[in-house]
Design a protein around this motif. Sequence first.
Motif, mmCIF file in Angstrom:
data_model
loop_
_atom_site.group_PDB
_atom_site.id
_atom_site.type_symbol
_atom_site.label_atom_id
_atom_site.label_comp_id
_atom_site.label_asym_id
_atom_site.label_seq_id
_atom_site.Cartn_x
_atom_site.Cartn_y
_atom_site.Cartn_z
ATOM 1 N N LYS A 60 -13.168 10.950 -15.717
ATOM 2 C CA LYS A 60 -12.340 9.976 -14.831
ATOM 3 C C LYS A 60 -11.830 10.632 -13.834
ATOM 4 O O LYS A 60 -11.675 10.183 -12.481
ATOM 5 N N LYS A 61 -11.136 11.851 -14.328
ATOM 6 C CA LYS A 61 -9.934 12.578 -13.068
ATOM 7 C C LYS A 61 -11.083 13.208 -12.153
ATOM 8 O O LYS A 61 -10.637 12.990 -10.953
ATOM 9 N N LEU A 62 -12.023 13.812 -12.601
ATOM 10 C CA LEU A 62 -12.886 14.254 -11.511
ATOM 11 C C LEU A 62 -13.586 13.422 -10.500
ATOM 12 O O LEU A 62 -13.815 13.653 -9.455
ATOM 13 N N SER A 63 -13.964 12.302 -10.974
ATOM 14 C CA SER A 63 -14.573 11.309 -10.136
ATOM 15 C C SER A 63 -13.544 10.327 -9.760
ATOM 16 O O SER A 63 -13.908 9.481 -8.909
ATOM 17 N N ASN A 64 -12.376 10.533 -9.744
ATOM 18 C CA ASN A 64 -11.190 9.435 -9.133
ATOM 19 C C ASN A 64 -11.319 8.081 -9.595
ATOM 20 O O ASN A 64 -11.749 7.285 -8.841
ATOM 21 N N GLU A 65 -11.330 8.154 -10.897
ATOM 22 C CA GLU A 65 -11.701 6.847 -11.718
ATOM 23 C C GLU A 65 -13.107 6.169 -11.144
ATOM 24 O O GLU A 65 -13.115 4.778 -11.114
ATOM 25 N N TYR A 66 -13.869 6.941 -11.116
ATOM 26 C CA TYR A 66 -15.258 6.716 -10.591
ATOM 27 C C TYR A 66 -15.400 5.719 -9.117
ATOM 28 O O TYR A 66 -16.174 4.874 -9.285
ATOM 29 N N SER A 67 -14.495 6.035 -8.415
ATOM 30 C CA SER A 67 -14.421 5.348 -7.073
ATOM 31 C C SER A 67 -15.404 6.266 -6.283
ATOM 32 O O SER A 67 -15.519 7.592 -6.437
ATOM 33 N N VAL A 68 -16.108 5.601 -5.221
ATOM 34 C CA VAL A 68 -16.786 6.342 -4.323
ATOM 35 C C VAL A 68 -16.651 6.183 -3.050
ATOM 36 O O VAL A 68 -15.857 5.151 -2.577
ATOM 37 N N PRO A 69 -16.858 6.990 -2.156
ATOM 38 C CA PRO A 69 -16.753 7.071 -0.596
ATOM 39 C C PRO A 69 -17.602 5.883 -0.034
ATOM 40 O O PRO A 69 -18.533 5.703 -0.843
ATOM 41 N N GLU A 70 -17.162 5.116 0.810
ATOM 42 C CA GLU A 70 -18.085 4.075 1.416
ATOM 43 C C GLU A 70 -19.233 4.585 1.800
ATOM 44 O O GLU A 70 -20.417 3.889 1.695
ATOM 45 N N ASP A 71 -19.571 5.961 2.210
ATOM 46 C CA ASP A 71 -20.962 6.478 2.769
ATOM 47 C C ASP A 71 -21.800 7.121 1.626
ATOM 48 O O ASP A 71 -22.578 7.699 1.756
ATOM 49 N N ALA A 72 -21.500 6.832 0.503
ATOM 50 C CA ALA A 72 -21.973 7.294 -0.888
ATOM 51 C C ALA A 72 -23.233 7.118 -0.936
ATOM 52 O O ALA A 72 -23.688 6.014 -0.687
ATOM 53 N N CYS A 73 -24.069 7.804 -1.338
ATOM 54 C CA CYS A 73 -25.371 7.606 -1.611
ATOM 55 C C CYS A 73 -25.750 6.891 -2.669
ATOM 56 O O CYS A 73 -24.958 6.578 -3.701
ATOM 57 N N ASN A 74 -26.898 6.351 -2.988
ATOM 58 C CA ASN A 74 -27.321 5.416 -4.255
ATOM 59 C C ASN A 74 -27.059 6.422 -5.452
ATOM 60 O O ASN A 74 -26.586 5.604 -6.271
ATOM 61 N N SER A 75 -27.516 7.426 -5.311
ATOM 62 C CA SER A 75 -27.383 8.511 -6.834
ATOM 63 C C SER A 75 -26.142 8.426 -7.242
ATOM 64 O O SER A 75 -25.825 8.384 -8.274
ATOM 65 N N ARG A 76 -25.168 8.764 -6.128
ATOM 66 C CA ARG A 76 -23.683 8.867 -6.596
ATOM 67 C C ARG A 76 -23.084 7.439 -7.170
ATOM 68 O O ARG A 76 -22.380 7.413 -8.021
ATOM 69 N N ARG A 77 -23.367 6.399 -6.334
ATOM 70 C CA ARG A 77 -23.191 5.221 -6.986
ATOM 71 C C ARG A 77 -23.481 4.747 -8.374
ATOM 72 O O ARG A 77 -22.671 4.224 -9.237
ATOM 73 N N LEU A 78 -24.688 5.040 -8.575
ATOM 74 C CA LEU A 78 -25.288 4.773 -9.662
ATOM 75 C C LEU A 78 -24.999 5.521 -10.993
ATOM 76 O O LEU A 78 -24.333 5.150 -11.993
ATOM 77 N N VAL A 79 -24.780 6.823 -10.563
ATOM 78 C CA VAL A 79 -24.454 7.621 -11.676
ATOM 79 C C VAL A 79 -22.888 7.505 -12.121
ATOM 80 O O VAL A 79 -22.620 7.312 -13.446
ATOM 81 N N TYR A 80 -21.975 6.993 -11.335
ATOM 82 C CA TYR A 80 -20.614 6.548 -11.555
ATOM 83 C C TYR A 80 -20.930 5.215 -12.370
ATOM 84 O O TYR A 80 -19.876 4.982 -13.401
ATOM 85 N N ARG A 81 -21.595 4.283 -11.995
ATOM 86 C CA ARG A 81 -21.672 3.261 -12.701
ATOM 87 C C ARG A 81 -22.364 3.144 -14.032
ATOM 88 O O ARG A 81 -21.638 2.718 -15.213
ATOM 89 N N LEU A 82 -23.276 4.179 -14.409
ATOM 90 C CA LEU A 82 -23.679 4.464 -15.627
ATOM 91 C C LEU A 82 -23.040 5.140 -16.580
ATOM 92 O O LEU A 82 -22.796 4.681 -17.664
ATOM 93 N N MET A 83 -22.204 6.192 -15.847
ATOM 94 C CA MET A 83 -21.004 6.713 -16.894
ATOM 95 C C MET A 83 -19.975 5.570 -17.122
ATOM 96 O O MET A 83 -19.437 5.896 -18.554
ATOM 97 N N GLU A 84 -19.486 4.844 -16.236
ATOM 98 C CA GLU A 84 -18.412 3.880 -16.841
ATOM 99 C C GLU A 84 -18.975 2.803 -17.989
ATOM 100 O O GLU A 84 -18.398 2.713 -18.785
ATOM 101 N N GLU A 85 -20.375 2.562 -17.669
ATOM 102 C CA GLU A 85 -21.035 1.694 -18.743
ATOM 103 C C GLU A 85 -21.044 2.382 -20.205
ATOM 104 O O GLU A 85 -20.891 2.098 -21.066
ATOM 105 N N PHE A 86 -21.285 3.775 -20.121
ATOM 106 C CA PHE A 86 -21.787 4.619 -21.015
ATOM 107 C C PHE A 86 -20.207 4.775 -22.083
ATOM 108 O O PHE A 86 -20.294 4.818 -23.113
ATOM 109 N N GLN A 87 -19.229 5.016 -21.114
ATOM 110 C CA GLN A 87 -18.061 5.265 -21.849
ATOM 111 C C GLN A 87 -17.309 4.025 -22.344
ATOM 112 O O GLN A 87 -16.774 4.042 -23.534
#
Length: 308
Positions: A251-278
């Motif tokens: 969570k710390k490394l990902s800034n609580e799974y927040s993504v920049p506005e211009d983030a790609c699909n993969s980055r958005r999805l990996v954060y969402r999947l990791m949140e769901e996983f946790q």
Amino acid sequence: MITAELLDVTLLAPRLKHPTVFEYFDRLEAGESFMIRNDHDPKPLYYELIAERGPIFTWEYLEKGPEWYRVEIKKNEILPQDPLATIPGKDIAKAQILKEKNVQFGCASEEKDSTLPPVRPRTQNSPPTTFQEQSKWSLEFLCDYIVETHHRFVKERVEPLNDLAQKVAEHHGQTSPLLYRFATMTYHFLQDLLDHQVREEEVLFPMIKKAVAYSKDPSQGGDYEPGILSQPRALLEEEHHIAFTDMDYLKKLSNEYSVPEDACNSRRLVYRLMEEFQEDLLTHLRLEEQVLFPRMIALDEQNLASTK
């Protein structure tokens, strides 16, 4: 000085593998290299080297499975323009879950796809709202439930999460270096969970079922001995603590799974999947700590008392 020396990491204890590789690397002069030999793809080591030492090396596969992997690691005299070029994105398989969602990958460009589908929470085999209902289940059924729901969920998500985290690090690690650490941490976090589940499925859960059988008829307990279950409990609870710590670090490394506005699909999805996983993992671990382990110990103590 080391030049083209071969380090067979399969001969090292697990806790010494990465530190030894770092020791070899740090002893290199610019332009020198050494080789590592392993029985599985050492790609997580690549990300750890990038995170800890920066893009000051080249990484070349000399042999790439399926039985053995050999990699030459060379310390560069000049920083390479693209330190990730030696591991092209095509080497990472697209995660099955992304195929099912028909997500278009956008890491190679800065274009943002606003049509990214949301990640839906699981509905199949959803657990009860509280642990109160589960505390009424038989211990045998509770063990099977954990394996068939939570353990299965972990196994299904390991490959997609690892692949996505590594893909994002490859494409965006130069501009966001913490993504290298996120990819490395994701790998170790998930591998530790898989190892933890193996210990539960092959040792703890069968022993719990034998303890139940013993409580009904001591002759049916097999190799179970009353009082034995407190030993694995201490180890598994320590592993739970490590998992909680790892989740906080991700969570710390990902800034609580927040993504920049211009983030790609993969980055958005990996954060969402990791949140769901946790979220699922928290339910999983708390179910064991608040329901399974106390009931397991109570049964074990009851069996022990019956021998006196």
